[in-house]
Design a protein around this motif. Structure first.
Motif, PDB file in Angstrom:
ATOM      1  N   GLN A  33      40.417  42.871   0.031  1.00  0.00           N
ATOM      2  CA  GLN A  33      40.609  44.295  -0.190  1.00  0.00           C
ATOM      3  C   GLN A  33      40.839  44.926   1.179  1.00  0.00           C
ATOM      4  O   GLN A  33      39.928  44.988   2.004  1.00  0.00           O
ATOM      5  CB  GLN A  33      39.398  44.920  -0.865  1.00  0.00           C
ATOM      6  CG  GLN A  33      39.589  46.380  -1.179  1.00  0.00           C
ATOM      7  CD  GLN A  33      38.453  46.944  -2.012  1.00  0.00           C
ATOM      8  OE1 GLN A  33      37.654  46.227  -2.582  1.00  0.00           O
ATOM      9  NE2 GLN A  33      38.400  48.259  -2.061  1.00  0.00           N
ATOM     10  N   ALA A  34      42.060  45.373   1.409  1.00  0.00           N
ATOM     11  CA  ALA A  34      42.435  45.913   2.716  1.00  0.00           C
ATOM     12  C   ALA A  34      42.271  47.426   2.739  1.00  0.00           C
ATOM     13  O   ALA A  34      42.711  48.124   1.828  1.00  0.00           O
ATOM     14  CB  ALA A  34      43.875  45.541   3.044  1.00  0.00           C
ATOM     15  N   THR A  35      41.644  47.908   3.798  1.00  0.00           N
ATOM     16  CA  THR A  35      41.550  49.341   4.063  1.00  0.00           C
ATOM     17  C   THR A  35      42.452  49.619   5.256  1.00  0.00           C
ATOM     18  O   THR A  35      42.207  49.108   6.348  1.00  0.00           O
ATOM     19  CB  THR A  35      40.108  49.764   4.394  1.00  0.00           C
ATOM     20  OG1 THR A  35      39.265  49.436   3.292  1.00  0.00           O
ATOM     21  CG2 THR A  35      40.037  51.255   4.701  1.00  0.00           C
ATOM     22  N   LEU A  36      43.488  50.394   5.025  1.00  0.00           N
ATOM     23  CA  LEU A  36      44.414  50.753   6.095  1.00  0.00           C
ATOM     24  C   LEU A  36      43.944  52.079   6.680  1.00  0.00           C
ATOM     25  O   LEU A  36      44.054  53.123   6.037  1.00  0.00           O
ATOM     26  CB  LEU A  36      45.829  50.849   5.541  1.00  0.00           C
ATOM     27  CG  LEU A  36      46.963  50.933   6.540  1.00  0.00           C
ATOM     28  CD1 LEU A  36      46.972  49.732   7.475  1.00  0.00           C
ATOM     29  CD2 LEU A  36      48.294  51.013   5.810  1.00  0.00           C
ATOM     30  N   LEU A  37      43.392  52.025   7.860  1.00  0.00           N
ATOM     31  CA  LEU A  37      42.836  53.202   8.517  1.00  0.00           C
ATOM     32  C   LEU A  37      43.882  53.810   9.437  1.00  0.00           C
ATOM     33  O   LEU A  37      44.536  53.085  10.193  1.00  0.00           O
ATOM     34  CB  LEU A  37      41.592  52.797   9.313  1.00  0.00           C
ATOM     35  CG  LEU A  37      40.814  53.892  10.002  1.00  0.00           C
ATOM     36  CD1 LEU A  37      39.328  53.638   9.826  1.00  0.00           C
ATOM     37  CD2 LEU A  37      41.149  53.932  11.477  1.00  0.00           C
ATOM     38  N   GLU A  38      44.043  55.109   9.368  1.00  0.00           N
ATOM     39  CA  GLU A  38      44.972  55.831  10.250  1.00  0.00           C
ATOM     40  C   GLU A  38      44.143  56.645  11.237  1.00  0.00           C
ATOM     41  O   GLU A  38      43.393  57.546  10.831  1.00  0.00           O
ATOM     42  CB  GLU A  38      45.876  56.762   9.434  1.00  0.00           C
ATOM     43  CG  GLU A  38      46.883  56.051   8.573  1.00  0.00           C
ATOM     44  CD  GLU A  38      48.066  55.481   9.349  1.00  0.00           C
ATOM     45  OE1 GLU A  38      48.172  55.740  10.575  1.00  0.00           O
ATOM     46  OE2 GLU A  38      48.871  54.780   8.736  1.00  0.00           O
ATOM     47  N   LEU A  39      44.232  56.336  12.507  1.00  0.00           N
ATOM     48  CA  LEU A  39      43.469  57.086  13.508  1.00  0.00           C
ATOM     49  C   LEU A  39      43.834  58.566  13.509  1.00  0.00           C
ATOM     50  O   LEU A  39      43.016  59.403  13.878  1.00  0.00           O
ATOM     51  CB  LEU A  39      43.664  56.468  14.899  1.00  0.00           C
ATOM     52  CG  LEU A  39      42.996  55.107  15.104  1.00  0.00           C
ATOM     53  CD1 LEU A  39      43.319  54.552  16.493  1.00  0.00           C
ATOM     54  CD2 LEU A  39      41.487  55.183  14.885  1.00  0.00           C
ATOM     55  N   SER A  40      45.040  58.908  13.052  1.00  0.00           N
ATOM     56  CA  SER A  40      45.445  60.314  12.997  1.00  0.00           C
ATOM     57  C   SER A  40      44.673  61.094  11.937  1.00  0.00           C
ATOM     58  O   SER A  40      44.679  62.325  11.952  1.00  0.00           O
ATOM     59  CB  SER A  40      46.945  60.432  12.744  1.00  0.00           C
ATOM     60  OG  SER A  40      47.278  59.841  11.504  1.00  0.00           O
ATOM     61  N   ASP A  41      43.974  60.403  11.037  1.00  0.00           N
ATOM     62  CA  ASP A  41      43.162  61.072  10.027  1.00  0.00           C
ATOM     63  C   ASP A  41      41.802  61.510  10.566  1.00  0.00           C
ATOM     64  O   ASP A  41      41.007  62.104   9.832  1.00  0.00           O
ATOM     65  CB  ASP A  41      42.940  60.151   8.822  1.00  0.00           C
ATOM     66  CG  ASP A  41      44.217  59.913   8.031  1.00  0.00           C
ATOM     67  OD1 ASP A  41      45.173  60.703   8.173  1.00  0.00           O
ATOM     68  OD2 ASP A  41      44.255  58.924   7.269  1.00  0.00           O
ATOM     69  N   PHE A  42      41.530  61.201  11.811  1.00  0.00           N
ATOM     70  CA  PHE A  42      40.247  61.524  12.436  1.00  0.00           C
ATOM     71  C   PHE A  42      40.472  62.534  13.558  1.00  0.00           C
ATOM     72  O   PHE A  42      41.343  62.345  14.401  1.00  0.00           O
ATOM     73  CB  PHE A  42      39.590  60.259  13.006  1.00  0.00           C
ATOM     74  CG  PHE A  42      39.221  59.256  11.952  1.00  0.00           C
ATOM     75  CD1 PHE A  42      37.925  59.194  11.471  1.00  0.00           C
ATOM     76  CD2 PHE A  42      40.161  58.383  11.438  1.00  0.00           C
ATOM     77  CE1 PHE A  42      37.579  58.274  10.484  1.00  0.00           C
ATOM     78  CE2 PHE A  42      39.827  57.469  10.458  1.00  0.00           C
ATOM     79  CZ  PHE A  42      38.534  57.410   9.980  1.00  0.00           C
ATOM     80  N   ASP A  43      39.666  63.574  13.562  1.00  0.00           N
ATOM     81  CA  ASP A  43      39.720  64.584  14.619  1.00  0.00           C
ATOM     82  C   ASP A  43      38.724  64.176  15.697  1.00  0.00           C
ATOM     83  O   ASP A  43      37.557  64.579  15.676  1.00  0.00           O
ATOM     84  CB  ASP A  43      39.390  65.963  14.053  1.00  0.00           C
ATOM     85  CG  ASP A  43      39.541  67.061  15.092  1.00  0.00           C
ATOM     86  OD1 ASP A  43      40.183  66.824  16.141  1.00  0.00           O
ATOM     87  OD2 ASP A  43      39.002  68.165  14.847  1.00  0.00           O
ATOM     88  N   ILE A  44      39.202  63.335  16.599  1.00  0.00           N
ATOM     89  CA  ILE A  44      38.341  62.793  17.649  1.00  0.00           C
ATOM     90  C   ILE A  44      38.865  63.271  19.000  1.00  0.00           C
ATOM     91  O   ILE A  44      39.976  62.914  19.394  1.00  0.00           O
ATOM     92  CB  ILE A  44      38.309  61.247  17.589  1.00  0.00           C
ATOM     93  CG1 ILE A  44      37.735  60.795  16.233  1.00  0.00           C
ATOM     94  CG2 ILE A  44      37.485  60.683  18.737  1.00  0.00           C
ATOM     95  CD1 ILE A  44      37.721  59.302  16.029  1.00  0.00           C
TER      96      ILE A  44
END
Length: 191
Positions: A33-44
């Motif tokens: 089960q792959a989770t594709l994380l987008e760093l642009s979805d985080f306000d860091i």
């Protein structure tokens, strides 16, 4: 098996974001089960100890949680000036920073410790981003990750993806499949 896959780039047409999507498809074909994380979805924000002293941003906690909840990762890193990009370093710096007074996140290495991490990269150049991987590996090892011996660098990335953003050269497909297989194999043994 859950696997977290992300690119060290937020550019819309990033080769490494395309590579991350291809890796996720390969992982799912292998039953993960792959989770594709987008760093642009985080306000860091840029890491700053003074800012951190006022409180760890909520999206940093979200990132820590995402990293911690997956035993296996694939990081697809661009190569900027012979190394990995500041975006990736900043995300890792925040995720590894202890949160004072928090029972769980006061341990900075918790999101990283014993994670099986595969490295991949894509670049327009002939080396495909290998130098970024050579700098990223010691950082991950320092954070107590287990870095997979296999990696892959997609050279001449402008010609590597088809219209659906999937790898079109068989040697890239086979190498990415072998990388994902090794990461999943090792993560199963570490669990």
């Amino acid at each position: 098996m859950n696997i977290l896959i992300f690119a060290g780039s937020t550019r819309q047409e990033s080769y490494n974001r395309k590579l991350a999507k291809a890796a996720a498809a390969i992982a799912e074909q292998q039953g993960a089960q792959a989770t594709l994380l987008e760093l642009s979805d985080f306000d860091i924000p840029l890491y700053n100890a003074d800012l951190e002293a006022r409180g760890t941003p909520a999206d940093v906690i979200r990132l820590k949680q995402a990293m911690h909840s997956h035993s296996a990762w694939i990081i697809c890193s661009p190569e900027y000036n012979g190394s990995y990009p500041a975006l990736l370093k900043n995300a890792i710096d925040w995720a590894s920073s202890p949160v004072k007074g928090d029972a769980l996140w006061s341990d900075g290495t918790l999101p990283f410790r014993n994670k099986v991490v595969g490295m991949a990269s894509a670049s327009p150049g002939g080396m495909g981003g290998l130098r970024a991987q050579s700098h990223l590996a010691p950082l991950l090892l320092n954070l107590q990750c287990w870095v997979a011996p296999r990696s892959h660098a997609v050279a001449h990335a402008a010609d590597a993806f088809d219209m659906q953003n999937q790898l079109q050269r068989s040697h890239d497909q086979q190498a990415m499949q072998a990388l994902v297989e090794q990461v999943l194999w090792a993560a199963r043994r570490f669990q």
